[in-house]
Motif scaffolding. Structure first.
Motif, PDB file in Angstrom:
ATOM      1  N   PRO A  22       0.817  -1.232   0.000  1.00 18.91           N
ATOM      2  CA  PRO A  22       0.000   0.000   0.000  1.00 18.91           C
ATOM      3  C   PRO A  22       0.841   1.268   0.000  1.00 18.91           C
ATOM      4  N   GLN A  23       2.083   1.226   0.544  1.00 20.69           N
ATOM      5  CA  GLN A  23       2.914   2.423   0.572  1.00 20.69           C
ATOM      6  C   GLN A  23       3.312   2.856  -0.826  1.00 20.69           C
ATOM      7  N   LEU A  24       3.454   1.898  -1.760  1.00 19.24           N
ATOM      8  CA  LEU A  24       3.802   2.244  -3.136  1.00 19.24           C
ATOM      9  C   LEU A  24       2.637   2.942  -3.825  1.00 19.24           C
ATOM     10  N   SER A  25       1.439   2.402  -3.651  1.00 16.77           N
ATOM     11  CA  SER A  25       0.276   2.982  -4.324  1.00 16.77           C
ATOM     12  C   SER A  25      -0.075   4.356  -3.763  1.00 16.77           C
ATOM     13  N   THR A  26       0.424   4.693  -2.562  1.00 10.52           N
ATOM     14  CA  THR A  26       0.189   6.019  -1.997  1.00 10.52           C
ATOM     15  C   THR A  26       1.035   7.066  -2.707  1.00 10.52           C
ATOM     16  N   ASP A  27       2.284   6.720  -3.009  1.00  8.32           N
ATOM     17  CA  ASP A  27       3.220   7.662  -3.627  1.00  8.32           C
ATOM     18  C   ASP A  27       3.084   7.694  -5.147  1.00  8.32           C
ATOM     19  N   LEU A  28       2.662   6.596  -5.725  1.00 13.75           N
ATOM     20  CA  LEU A  28       2.623   6.462  -7.179  1.00 13.75           C
ATOM     21  C   LEU A  28       1.184   6.371  -7.675  1.00 13.75           C
ATOM     22  N   SER A  29       0.955   6.889  -8.866  1.00 16.17           N
ATOM     23  CA  SER A  29      -0.370   6.784  -9.484  1.00 16.17           C
ATOM     24  C   SER A  29      -0.223   6.399 -10.946  1.00 16.17           C
ATOM     25  N   ILE A  30      -1.177   5.642 -11.444  1.00 16.47           N
ATOM     26  CA  ILE A  30      -1.179   5.191 -12.834  1.00 16.47           C
ATOM     27  C   ILE A  30      -2.466   5.682 -13.473  1.00 16.47           C
ATOM     28  N   GLN A  31      -2.323   6.410 -14.565  1.00 12.76           N
ATOM     29  CA  GLN A  31      -3.455   7.145 -15.133  1.00 12.76           C
ATOM     30  C   GLN A  31      -3.600   6.870 -16.623  1.00 12.76           C
ATOM     31  N   PRO A  42       2.437  15.819 -24.671  1.00 11.63           N
ATOM     32  CA  PRO A  42       3.537  15.485 -25.590  1.00 11.63           C
ATOM     33  C   PRO A  42       4.929  15.786 -25.042  1.00 11.63           C
ATOM     34  N   ASP A  43       5.091  16.916 -24.348  1.00 10.11           N
ATOM     35  CA  ASP A  43       6.415  17.256 -23.815  1.00 10.11           C
ATOM     36  C   ASP A  43       6.832  16.283 -22.718  1.00 10.11           C
ATOM     37  N   ASP A  44       5.894  15.933 -21.830  1.00  6.60           N
ATOM     38  CA  ASP A  44       6.195  14.952 -20.787  1.00  6.60           C
ATOM     39  C   ASP A  44       6.574  13.612 -21.408  1.00  6.60           C
ATOM     40  N   MET A  45       5.838  13.199 -22.424  1.00 11.38           N
ATOM     41  CA  MET A  45       6.105  11.920 -23.078  1.00 11.38           C
ATOM     42  C   MET A  45       7.470  11.934 -23.764  1.00 11.38           C
ATOM     43  N   ARG A  46       7.776  13.050 -24.426  1.00 11.10           N
ATOM     44  CA  ARG A  46       9.059  13.144 -25.139  1.00 11.10           C
ATOM     45  C   ARG A  46      10.231  13.071 -24.165  1.00 11.10           C
ATOM     46  N   ARG A  47      10.157  13.833 -23.082  1.00  9.35           N
ATOM     47  CA  ARG A  47      11.242  13.827 -22.104  1.00  9.35           C
ATOM     48  C   ARG A  47      11.400  12.451 -21.461  1.00  9.35           C
ATOM     49  N   LEU A  48      10.275  11.841 -21.123  1.00 10.22           N
ATOM     50  CA  LEU A  48      10.326  10.529 -20.483  1.00 10.22           C
ATOM     51  C   LEU A  48      10.876   9.477 -21.436  1.00 10.22           C
ATOM     52  N   TYR A  49      10.458   9.545 -22.697  1.00 12.84           N
ATOM     53  CA  TYR A  49      10.977   8.604 -23.700  1.00 12.84           C
ATOM     54  C   TYR A  49      12.492   8.774 -23.847  1.00 12.84           C
ATOM     55  N   ASN A  50      12.950  10.002 -23.975  1.00 14.42           N
ATOM     56  CA  ASN A  50      14.379  10.248 -24.147  1.00 14.42           C
ATOM     57  C   ASN A  50      15.182   9.799 -22.929  1.00 14.42           C
ATOM     58  N   GLN A  51      14.628   9.985 -21.732  1.00 18.75           N
ATOM     59  CA  GLN A  51      15.312   9.542 -20.528  1.00 18.75           C
ATOM     60  C   GLN A  51      15.302   8.012 -20.418  1.00 18.75           C
ATOM     61  N   GLY A  52      14.146   7.425 -20.689  1.00 14.38           N
ATOM     62  CA  GLY A  52      14.009   5.981 -20.515  1.00 14.38           C
ATOM     63  C   GLY A  52      14.769   5.159 -21.524  1.00 14.38           C
ATOM     64  N   TYR A  53      14.917   5.699 -22.743  1.00 15.98           N
ATOM     65  CA  TYR A  53      15.576   4.936 -23.805  1.00 15.98           C
ATOM     66  C   TYR A  53      17.007   5.414 -24.077  1.00 15.98           C
ATOM     67  N   ALA A  86       2.382   6.936 -15.714  1.00 18.49           N
ATOM     68  CA  ALA A  86       2.569   6.755 -14.280  1.00 18.49           C
ATOM     69  C   ALA A  86       3.224   8.007 -13.707  1.00 18.49           C
ATOM     70  N   TRP A  87       2.829   8.351 -12.491  1.00 21.59           N
ATOM     71  CA  TRP A  87       3.306   9.573 -11.856  1.00 21.59           C
ATOM     72  C   TRP A  87       3.807   9.275 -10.449  1.00 21.59           C
ATOM     73  N   GLN A  88       4.889   9.946 -10.094  1.00 20.36           N
ATOM     74  CA  GLN A  88       5.373   9.954  -8.719  1.00 20.36           C
ATOM     75  C   GLN A  88       5.185  11.383  -8.217  1.00 20.36           C
ATOM     76  N   GLY A  89       4.111  11.584  -7.475  1.00 19.16           N
ATOM     77  CA  GLY A  89       3.692  12.950  -7.192  1.00 19.16           C
ATOM     78  C   GLY A  89       3.216  13.581  -8.485  1.00 19.16           C
ATOM     79  N   ASP A  90       3.834  14.708  -8.894  1.00 19.84           N
ATOM     80  CA  ASP A  90       3.477  15.340 -10.160  1.00 19.84           C
ATOM     81  C   ASP A  90       4.543  15.105 -11.229  1.00 19.84           C
ATOM     82  N   LYS A  91       5.446  14.164 -10.992  1.00 20.61           N
ATOM     83  CA  LYS A  91       6.534  13.868 -11.928  1.00 20.61           C
ATOM     84  C   LYS A  91       6.188  12.634 -12.758  1.00 20.61           C
TER      85      LYS A  91
END
Length: 207
Positions: A22-31, A42-53, A86-91
Motif C-alpha cells: 500500500p505504501q507504493l500505491s500512496t506515492d505512485l499513481s497510474i493514469q 507530448p512534452d512529458d512523453m518526449r522527455r520521459l521517452y528520451n530519458q528511458g531509452y 505513471a506519476w510519482q507525485g506530479d513527476k
C-alpha cells in the motif's frame, strides 16, 4: 503475443501484489489518458521517452519537432485510455502506449488511398473496433529501474493496458521491439500467458 482470454488471471495476480504494497500505491499513481487530453502531455512523453531509452542500443533522442509530428500522425488512432502514464507525485515516471492494428481496416483497399478509400478508412477508424493491437513502448524513468517502485509501475501499467484491451474487445496484444538485454521488460512479459513468436536480428557488414 498475449491472448487476452487469459488476462483475468493475470489482473487478479497483480491486484494481490499491489494489495501487499500500500505504501507504493500512496506515492505512485497510474493514469490512463483520455483522447481529448493528449495535447497536454507530448512534452512529458518526449522527455520521459528520451530519458528511458537513453541507454538503449543506437537510441537517438526525439526532438520537439519530431514529437509534434508523431502526435499529429498518430492522432486518428489515439483512443481513450490507450496511452497510460505513471506519476510519482506530479513527476511523470512511466508510460505505456497501445496502438491498433490498422491492417485490419485496410486489407481490402489494395494499397490504394484515393479520396474514396481515404474516406472509407477514416470512417472505419472512427467507428470500428480493433481485435489486435501492439505495445510499441513501455518506458520507466531510469531512477526507478530495478526498484520495487519500478516493478509496481511496469506491472500497473500493463494491468491497466489489459483492462483497456478487455473493455474494447481486443483479442490479442503483440508486445514487440524489446532488446534482448532489457531484462526487466523481458521478465515482465514472461510472466504473462503469452506466446513467443519471433526474434529480429540486425547484421552489419562493411561495404
Amino acid at each position: 503475443t498475449h491472448n487476452t482470454e487469459h488476462s483475468k488471471d493475470w489482473l487478479d495476480r497483480f491486484e494481490r501484489i499491489t494489495a501487499k504494497s500500500p505504501q507504493l500505491s500512496t506515492d505512485l499513481s497510474i493514469q490512463p489518458i483520455k483522447a481529448k487530453d493528449y495535447p497536454k502531455y507530448p512534452d512529458d512523453m518526449r522527455r520521459l521517452y528520451n530519458q528511458g531509452y537513453a541507454f538503449n542500443w543506437e537510441s537517438t533522442p526525439v526532438s520537439y519537432e519530431e514529437s509534434n509530428f508523431l502526435y499529429g500522425f498518430m492522432k486518428p488512432v489515439l483512443f481513450d485510455d490507450w496511452m497510460i502514464m505513471a506519476w510519482q507525485g506530479d513527476k511523470p515516471v512511466g508510460m505505456l502506449s497501445l496502438i491498433p492494428n490498422v491492417d485490419e481496416k485496410i486489407r481490402d483497399l489494395n494499397g490504394k488511398l484515393g479520396i474514396f478509400n481515404t474516406l472509407k478508412l477514416g470512417y472505419r477508424l472512427y467507428t470500428g473496433s480493433f481485435h489486435t493491437t501492439r505495445i510499441p513502448i513501455i518506458c520507466i524513468h531510469p531512477s526507478l529501474r530495478n526498484t520495487a517502485a519500478g516493478a509496481y509501475i511496469s506491472s500497473g501499467m500493463m494491468a491497466q493496458c489489459l483492462k483497456t484491451a478487455l473493455k474494447n474487445n481486443v483479442k490479442a496484444i503483440e508486445i514487440s521491439w524489446m532488446l534482448e538485454d532489457n531484462a526487466a521488460i523481458l521478465n515482465l512479459v514472461k510472466k504473462l500467458p503469452s506466446e513467443y513468436t519471433r526474434t529480429y536480428r540486425i547484421y552489419e557488414k562493411n561495404l
